[in-house]
Design an enzyme around this catalytic site. Structure first.
Site, PDB file in Angstrom:
ATOM      1  N   LYS A 138       0.830  -1.214   0.000  1.00  0.00           N
ATOM      2  CA  LYS A 138       0.000   0.000   0.000  1.00  0.00           C
ATOM      3  C   LYS A 138       0.860   1.258   0.000  1.00  0.00           C
ATOM      4  O   LYS A 138       0.657   2.170  -0.820  1.00  0.00           O
ATOM      5  CB  LYS A 138      -0.906   0.007   1.245  1.00  0.00           C
ATOM      6  CG  LYS A 138      -1.542   1.348   1.545  1.00  0.00           C
ATOM      7  CD  LYS A 138      -2.472   1.302   2.725  1.00  0.00           C
ATOM      8  CE  LYS A 138      -1.859   1.543   4.072  1.00  0.00           C
ATOM      9  NZ  LYS A 138      -1.555   2.960   4.390  1.00  0.00           N
ATOM     10  N   ASN A 139       1.807   1.319   0.929  1.00  0.00           N
ATOM     11  CA  ASN A 139       2.551   2.572   1.103  1.00  0.00           C
ATOM     12  C   ASN A 139       3.615   2.797   0.032  1.00  0.00           C
ATOM     13  O   ASN A 139       4.253   3.849   0.006  1.00  0.00           O
ATOM     14  CB  ASN A 139       3.152   2.643   2.514  1.00  0.00           C
ATOM     15  CG  ASN A 139       2.060   2.836   3.552  1.00  0.00           C
ATOM     16  OD1 ASN A 139       0.904   3.137   3.197  1.00  0.00           O
ATOM     17  ND2 ASN A 139       2.385   2.654   4.811  1.00  0.00           N
ATOM     18  N   ARG A 185      -5.048  10.737   4.308  1.00  0.00           N
ATOM     19  CA  ARG A 185      -4.053  11.808   4.427  1.00  0.00           C
ATOM     20  C   ARG A 185      -2.997  11.724   3.346  1.00  0.00           C
ATOM     21  O   ARG A 185      -2.420  12.731   2.963  1.00  0.00           O
ATOM     22  CB  ARG A 185      -3.394  11.742   5.798  1.00  0.00           C
ATOM     23  CG  ARG A 185      -4.382  11.767   6.922  1.00  0.00           C
ATOM     24  CD  ARG A 185      -3.693  11.525   8.208  1.00  0.00           C
ATOM     25  NE  ARG A 185      -2.593  12.453   8.340  1.00  0.00           N
ATOM     26  CZ  ARG A 185      -2.716  13.728   8.728  1.00  0.00           C
ATOM     27  NH1 ARG A 185      -3.900  14.196   9.044  1.00  0.00           N
ATOM     28  NH2 ARG A 185      -1.680  14.503   8.806  1.00  0.00           N
ATOM     29  N   CYS A 223      -5.778  13.084  12.790  1.00  0.00           N
ATOM     30  CA  CYS A 223      -6.453  11.830  12.477  1.00  0.00           C
ATOM     31  C   CYS A 223      -6.425  10.946  13.702  1.00  0.00           C
ATOM     32  O   CYS A 223      -5.891  11.337  14.733  1.00  0.00           O
ATOM     33  CB  CYS A 223      -5.807  11.150  11.283  1.00  0.00           C
ATOM     34  SG  CYS A 223      -4.218  10.444  11.665  1.00  0.00           S
ATOM     35  N   ARG A 257      -0.403  14.582  13.068  1.00  0.00           N
ATOM     36  CA  ARG A 257       0.149  14.377  11.729  1.00  0.00           C
ATOM     37  C   ARG A 257       0.139  15.615  10.834  1.00  0.00           C
ATOM     38  O   ARG A 257      -0.512  15.633   9.787  1.00  0.00           O
ATOM     39  CB  ARG A 257      -0.576  13.220  11.031  1.00  0.00           C
ATOM     40  CG  ARG A 257      -0.414  11.915  11.776  1.00  0.00           C
ATOM     41  CD  ARG A 257      -1.106  10.790  11.093  1.00  0.00           C
ATOM     42  NE  ARG A 257      -0.333  10.203   9.998  1.00  0.00           N
ATOM     43  CZ  ARG A 257      -0.765   9.227   9.235  1.00  0.00           C
ATOM     44  NH1 ARG A 257      -1.973   8.737   9.406  1.00  0.00           N
ATOM     45  NH2 ARG A 257      -0.022   8.736   8.271  1.00  0.00           N
ATOM     46  N   PRO A 258       0.861  16.637  11.212  1.00  0.00           N
ATOM     47  CA  PRO A 258       0.917  17.829  10.353  1.00  0.00           C
ATOM     48  C   PRO A 258       1.737  17.554   9.083  1.00  0.00           C
ATOM     49  O   PRO A 258       2.405  16.519   8.986  1.00  0.00           O
ATOM     50  CB  PRO A 258       1.641  18.845  11.234  1.00  0.00           C
ATOM     51  CG  PRO A 258       2.454  18.044  12.190  1.00  0.00           C
ATOM     52  CD  PRO A 258       1.712  16.761  12.408  1.00  0.00           C
ATOM     53  N   ILE A 259       1.702  18.477   8.114  1.00  0.00           N
ATOM     54  CA  ILE A 259       2.546  18.330   6.914  1.00  0.00           C
ATOM     55  C   ILE A 259       3.517  19.512   6.800  1.00  0.00           C
ATOM     56  O   ILE A 259       3.936  19.874   5.707  1.00  0.00           O
ATOM     57  CB  ILE A 259       1.713  18.145   5.618  1.00  0.00           C
ATOM     58  CG1 ILE A 259       0.756  19.329   5.384  1.00  0.00           C
ATOM     59  CG2 ILE A 259       0.962  16.836   5.604  1.00  0.00           C
ATOM     60  CD1 ILE A 259       0.227  19.385   3.954  1.00  0.00           C
ATOM     61  N   ASP A 260       3.868  20.079   7.957  1.00  0.00           N
ATOM     62  CA  ASP A 260       4.757  21.252   7.942  1.00  0.00           C
ATOM     63  C   ASP A 260       6.100  20.954   7.260  1.00  0.00           C
ATOM     64  O   ASP A 260       6.665  21.828   6.594  1.00  0.00           O
ATOM     65  CB  ASP A 260       4.995  21.754   9.375  1.00  0.00           C
ATOM     66  CG  ASP A 260       5.566  20.670  10.272  1.00  0.00           C
ATOM     67  OD1 ASP A 260       4.902  19.633  10.426  1.00  0.00           O
ATOM     68  OD2 ASP A 260       6.679  20.845  10.807  1.00  0.00           O
ATOM     69  N   GLN A 261       6.612  19.744   7.399  1.00  0.00           N
ATOM     70  CA  GLN A 261       7.921  19.420   6.800  1.00  0.00           C
ATOM     71  C   GLN A 261       7.833  19.389   5.268  1.00  0.00           C
ATOM     72  O   GLN A 261       8.763  19.772   4.579  1.00  0.00           O
ATOM     73  CB  GLN A 261       8.442  18.079   7.322  1.00  0.00           C
ATOM     74  CG  GLN A 261       8.688  18.067   8.824  1.00  0.00           C
ATOM     75  CD  GLN A 261       9.725  19.091   9.247  1.00  0.00           C
ATOM     76  OE1 GLN A 261      10.831  19.141   8.697  1.00  0.00           O
ATOM     77  NE2 GLN A 261       9.378  19.924  10.206  1.00  0.00           N
ATOM     78  N   ASP A 280       3.688   0.545  12.249  1.00  0.00           N
ATOM     79  CA  ASP A 280       2.546  -0.117  11.623  1.00  0.00           C
ATOM     80  C   ASP A 280       2.399  -1.587  12.040  1.00  0.00           C
ATOM     81  O   ASP A 280       1.447  -2.256  11.641  1.00  0.00           O
ATOM     82  CB  ASP A 280       2.645  -0.029  10.090  1.00  0.00           C
ATOM     83  CG  ASP A 280       2.520   1.398   9.593  1.00  0.00           C
ATOM     84  OD1 ASP A 280       2.025   2.253  10.361  1.00  0.00           O
ATOM     85  OD2 ASP A 280       2.914   1.669   8.444  1.00  0.00           O
ATOM     86  N   ILE A 298       6.457   6.998  17.310  1.00  0.00           N
ATOM     87  CA  ILE A 298       6.213   7.708  16.045  1.00  0.00           C
ATOM     88  C   ILE A 298       4.937   8.547  16.129  1.00  0.00           C
ATOM     89  O   ILE A 298       4.940   9.723  15.782  1.00  0.00           O
ATOM     90  CB  ILE A 298       6.108   6.719  14.855  1.00  0.00           C
ATOM     91  CG1 ILE A 298       7.320   5.779  14.815  1.00  0.00           C
ATOM     92  CG2 ILE A 298       5.936   7.468  13.530  1.00  0.00           C
ATOM     93  CD1 ILE A 298       8.653   6.418  14.507  1.00  0.00           C
ATOM     94  N   ARG A 313      -9.120  -0.432   4.165  1.00  0.00           N
ATOM     95  CA  ARG A 313      -8.299   0.679   3.630  1.00  0.00           C
ATOM     96  C   ARG A 313      -6.889   0.204   3.314  1.00  0.00           C
ATOM     97  O   ARG A 313      -6.238   0.738   2.425  1.00  0.00           O
ATOM     98  CB  ARG A 313      -8.191   1.792   4.680  1.00  0.00           C
ATOM     99  CG  ARG A 313      -9.376   2.686   4.752  1.00  0.00           C
ATOM    100  CD  ARG A 313      -9.075   3.854   5.641  1.00  0.00           C
ATOM    101  NE  ARG A 313      -7.873   4.558   5.164  1.00  0.00           N
ATOM    102  CZ  ARG A 313      -7.287   5.562   5.785  1.00  0.00           C
ATOM    103  NH1 ARG A 313      -7.780   6.004   6.905  1.00  0.00           N
ATOM    104  NH2 ARG A 313      -6.228   6.141   5.274  1.00  0.00           N
TER     105      ARG A 313
END
Ligand code: EPU
Length: 420
Positions: free
Chosen positions: A22-23, A91, A115, A120-124, A303, A325, A395
């Protein structure tokens, strides 16, 4: 709506094949946007998040067809926005940001909210794009990134981020000049994306290590690529074999992606052997307590944390699991406790005391790996377990219950009326 009904107590035996990762599939499907024309992806897993990514590509104007072999034609991409309806369900929709701004100079992505497993920000991701010359605006819950053409930059990630690394690799592939990513994620899926980008004509070095260098090129071309097996599905099946005192050959998996997981399975007393066509896991009655700390790859994957907790509940003694994490990844614990597990949580540490005899119950998960953990618990519980809200499981797993049934589990998917 479906639920999964499991009667516990069967020992799993036989052979099972692992589906595509998936990933890896998600960033690779997004990378199709970097080239004009038709790309073919093989071994694409049949799961919910892949369907969401296909919908997203479709909304952008790409034509997507096929399933296991998916063809994406990006000749008519006309739209550059990932809408809230899709981002809120997945996301990883943010993975179109890098390719869109890299190739079309514009991307709009609804900002993912918190979530179930953490903020889980996306600032990076945004910090990196900005260093490469993108103008970033945040308005009405939307991030807009614009650039005539991105330029190379040296970016040091403050935290190791998998999709952040992937987004910037894709953006950098078409940037002018050289981009250096330091403290990059080393996950096998990042390495796989590097392989795909290079097949498309990019110059990526070091993907799979913490230092990645990307020399931008003017143009990329479509590819034909088969996706690597899913190491988390493989690990989940390994735990299933170990907890049921089973004997299962897990085919189509790459054991070198699973070193940390295999080491902990062996420490817990399972027998793990490499065979010509897969990894054999034989579960033993005597399970030993084992401590686990989740870390970025090559450390123990977050995971797999929930699934290991089921194994630990069968171990004789106390195991300590620390989740490093995500800040909120113990939602499976109250459900496991309802089934009889003895677990104490203190912040990001869970102490699991065993062995306990789990008892079947109606349980419900709020995220993907938590659902997998409850299915595993059902395999060894006394009586019947019903796992509700199966869409979380769907999912990220390609028909997990079918695979477990073929191995001898008493497990079925049952349609239910109304909301659960
Ligand atoms: N983080 C930030 N800022 C950022 C990005 C991340 O603070 O800009 C933090 C996150 O909040 C988190 C940590 O960094 O605490 C690591 O997050 P990361 O960005 O690595 O996670 P991700 O890329 O969103 C991917 C996988 C997850 C997996 C994590 C960690 C995909 C599509 N998703 O998420 O997979 O748990 O890496 O390995 O690749 C799953 O499959 O069940 C799953 C959740």
């Amino acid at each position: 709506m479906y639920k999964i009904v499991i009667k516990g107590g069967r020992r799993l035996r036989g052979e099972v094949s692992v589906s595509g990762a998936k990933n890896a599939a998600l960033p690779i499907l997004a990378s199709s946007l970097l080239a004009r024309g038709q790309s073919t992806y093989r071994n694409v897993p049949g799961l919910g998040d892949v369907i969401t990514m296909r919908k997203l590509l479709g909304q952008l104007g790409a034509e997507v067809s096929g399933d296991g072999t998916t063809v994406v034609d990006t000749s008519n991409v006309v739209n550059f926005e990932a809408p809230y309806e899709l981002v809120k369900t997945m996301r990883a929709s943010a993975l179109v940001l890098g390719p869109l701004v890299g190739r079309y100079g514009k991307a709009q992505v609804s900002l993912p909210g918190g979530c179930a497993i953490g903020a889980r920000p996306i600032d990076q991701h945004l910090k990196g794009l900005s260093a490469m010359g993108a103008r970033i605006e945040l308005e009405h819950g939307l991030v807009t990134a614009r650039a005539r053409r991105l330029h190379g930059a040296t970016i040091v990630f403050d935290v190791v981020t998998v999709t952040g690394t992937e987004n910037l690799m894709m953006a950098a592939a078409l940037a002018k000049g050289t981009t250096v990513l330091e403290n990059a994620a080393c996950e096998p899926e990042v390495e796989e994306l590097g392989r795909v980008l290079n097949k498309m004509g990019a110059h990526v070095r070091g993907a799979g290590t913490s230092l990645i260098t990307i020399e931008g090129v003017d143009e990329l071309h479509p590819v034909d690529h088969a996706i690597i097996p899913d190491r988390i599905e493989a690990g989940t099946l390994m735990v299933a074999a170990a907890i049921t005192r089973g004997n299962v050959l897990i085919r189509d998996c790459l054991p070198e992606h699973l070193d940390a997981v295999i080491a902990k399975l062996v420490a817990a007393g399972a027998e793990v052997t490499m065979e010509a066509d897969g990894v054999r896991v034989v579960g033993k009655a005597d399970i030993k307590p084992t401590d686990i700390a989740t870390r970025p790859h090559p450390g123990f994957p977050t995971d797999m944390q929930a699934q290991f907790m089921v194994l630990m509940s069968k171990a004789k003694g106390q195991s300590v699991l620390s989740e490093n994490i995500f800040e909120n990844r113990f939602m499976h614990v109250p459900e496991l406790m309802r089934m009889g597990a003895d677990i104490v949580i203190d912040g990001h540490i869970a102490v699991v005391r065993g062995p306990v005899k789990l008892k079947g119950a109606k349980v419900m998960a709020t995220d993907l790996r938590a659902s997998a953990c409850l299915v595993l618990a059902g395999l060894i519980a006394d009586g019947t377990t019903e796992v509700l809200r199966v869409y979380h499981l769907d999912r990220g797993y390609d028909h997990l219950e079918r695979k477990l049934r073929r191995l001898g589990a008493d497990i079925r998917r049952v349609k239910v009326k109304g909301e659960l």
